[in-house]
Design a protein around this motif. Structure first.
Motif, mmCIF file in Angstrom:
data_model
loop_
_atom_site.group_PDB
_atom_site.id
_atom_site.type_symbol
_atom_site.label_atom_id
_atom_site.label_comp_id
_atom_site.label_asym_id
_atom_site.label_seq_id
_atom_site.Cartn_x
_atom_site.Cartn_y
_atom_site.Cartn_z
ATOM 1 N N PHE A 192 0.843 -1.199 0.000
ATOM 2 C CA PHE A 192 0.000 0.000 0.000
ATOM 3 C C PHE A 192 0.879 1.251 0.000
ATOM 4 O O PHE A 192 1.857 1.331 0.748
ATOM 5 C CB PHE A 192 -0.921 0.010 1.217
ATOM 6 C CG PHE A 192 -2.248 -0.662 0.970
ATOM 7 C CD1 PHE A 192 -2.356 -1.703 0.063
ATOM 8 C CD2 PHE A 192 -3.389 -0.251 1.638
ATOM 9 C CE1 PHE A 192 -3.577 -2.328 -0.170
ATOM 10 C CE2 PHE A 192 -4.617 -0.865 1.418
ATOM 11 C CZ PHE A 192 -4.718 -1.897 0.511
ATOM 12 N N MET A 219 -4.714 3.180 -5.933
ATOM 13 C CA MET A 219 -6.129 3.353 -6.249
ATOM 14 C C MET A 219 -6.893 2.052 -6.010
ATOM 15 O O MET A 219 -6.308 0.970 -6.054
ATOM 16 C CB MET A 219 -6.285 3.771 -7.720
ATOM 17 C CG MET A 219 -5.636 5.100 -8.060
ATOM 18 S SD MET A 219 -6.362 6.457 -7.138
ATOM 19 C CE MET A 219 -7.964 6.568 -7.946
ATOM 20 N N PRO A 220 -8.229 2.126 -5.784
ATOM 21 C CA PRO A 220 -9.020 0.902 -5.585
ATOM 22 C C PRO A 220 -8.857 -0.110 -6.713
ATOM 23 O O PRO A 220 -8.812 -1.324 -6.463
ATOM 24 C CB PRO A 220 -10.456 1.436 -5.514
ATOM 25 C CG PRO A 220 -10.321 2.821 -4.986
ATOM 26 C CD PRO A 220 -9.037 3.344 -5.566
ATOM 27 N N ALA A 272 -2.115 3.996 2.668
ATOM 28 C CA ALA A 272 -3.028 4.298 1.553
ATOM 29 C C ALA A 272 -4.162 5.199 2.040
ATOM 30 O O ALA A 272 -4.577 5.113 3.194
ATOM 31 C CB ALA A 272 -3.589 3.009 0.964
ATOM 32 N N THR A 321 -9.030 4.127 -0.918
ATOM 33 C CA THR A 321 -8.497 2.785 -1.156
ATOM 34 C C THR A 321 -8.840 1.859 0.004
ATOM 35 O O THR A 321 -9.151 0.684 -0.204
ATOM 36 C CB THR A 321 -6.969 2.855 -1.367
ATOM 37 O OG1 THR A 321 -6.694 3.789 -2.414
ATOM 38 C CG2 THR A 321 -6.400 1.515 -1.746
#
Length: 332
Positions: A87, A92-93, A129, A133
């Motif tokens: 992380f 990003m997701p 993160a 996220t």
């Protein structure tokens, strides 16, 4: 004479459920990890318990104390797939869950699965993160599925997230939201080794002469065996007075003057499940108050929040949990 025979029968009781294979498998995992990991017995046992009850684990400690390597080698003892995600602040997701890509040949979008689609997931430095996220992990951790473009994709069993984090006062970290913390069965705080352990760590590293540690670890447990052990743990006996004992402790966290936030019913269920696993790996088919006590700190230390006054005084969540536990009468 009859009384003596009855006593002997009681002493030589047999478990209703087969636990010998489970105990052997747990000993096998510990034996494999001891080839590389020095100390950390409690850490390893909590990882095993979490695996047996479908829990996720948050591992906290300063860099360099074998959080990541222990998690990686633990995954190696299981004959399953493993995935590692680092992380970072710009993650990003879609970097975790995957994304839909347009296929020119079929003129349709195809879903390319992300690294979360594995069995044992190691998330390194989870609190580096941003919130967007972090939120992407909620559904996956709780419901063991990912919904993308209206389609739901189920995760293969076993599915376990091992997440490491640096203490939140370190530079470049984001505090995890309470809703996400609650999805972890345990939060394990890993401390520095003792002087004797440090000497042994250095000595073992020297004697290894550059050997790749991952290659020293053998797989012990298959997904099929694990599924059988999980089913056995569900059959462990929990008496009514033990259930009441759990409820009283968790309830006291909600109105304790030192705590701003107490444990939720999910904390009660987590305590029950973990205690059943502790009993089973000890070779017992019933839960004792000692099993409950073993679970309370790792189950609660990320679910309860100290009042600002107590935090400023340097009090810890562990000390308050201990205080609450001692104030509740042990069932006999």
């Amino acid at each position: 004479m009859e009384n003596n025979e009855m006593q002997n029968e009681e002493l030589n009781f047999n478990n209703r459920i087969p636990l010998e294979d489970l105990k052997n498998a747990v000993d096998g995992i510990k034996r494999e990890l001891s080839k590389v990991i020095i100390g950390q017995e409690n850490f390893i046992e909590l990882l095993i318990v979490s695996l047996l009850v479908d829990g996720h684990v948050l591992i906290e400690g300063v860099p360099g104390i074998a959080k990541t390597i222990t998690a990686k080698l633990f995954a190696k003892t299981l004959k399953t797939d493993f995935s590692r995600i680092q992380f970072t602040p710009d993650l990003m997701p879609s970097d975790i869950l995957g994304t839909s890509i347009f296929n020119v040949k079929t003129s349709e979008f195809e879903y390319k699965k992300g690294p979360i689609f594995s069995n044992i997931i190691l998330i390194d430095e989870i609190n580096r993160a941003p919130a967007k996220t972090q939120a992407a992990m909620f559904e996956t951790m709780e419901e063991r599925q990912v919904t993308m473009d209206g389609t739901t994709y189920k995760m293969k069993a076993p599915f376990m997230v091992l997440a490491t984090q640096n203490p939140i006062d370190q530079e470049g970290t984001y505090a995890l939201p309470e809703a996400q913390l609650d999805r972890f069965l345990f939060k394990i705080k890993v401390e520095y080794p003792s002087l004797e352990e440090e000497v042994l760590i250095i000595k073992t590293h020297h004697e290894r002469k550059g050997a790749i540690v991952k290659e020293l670890i053998n797989g012990v447990l298959t997904p099929e065996q694990l599924a059988g052990f999980k089913a056995n743990i569900q059959e462990v006996i929990v008496e009514e007075k033990i259930i009441k004992y759990i409820a009283e402790i968790i309830s006291k966290t909600r109105n304790h003057p030192h705590l701003y936030l107490g444990g939720s019913p999910r904390a009660s269920i987590a305590t029950l499940n973990a205690a059943k696993a502790f009993a089973a790996i000890s070779g017992r088919d019933f839960v004792t108050p000692e099993d409950i006590k073993k679970t309370l700190v790792p189950v609660l230390n990320h679910r309860v929040i100290l009042t600002p006054e107590r935090e400023m005084e340097g009090m810890t969540t562990e000390s308050v949990i201990q205080m609450i536990t001692e104030s509740v009468e042990i069932p006999r």
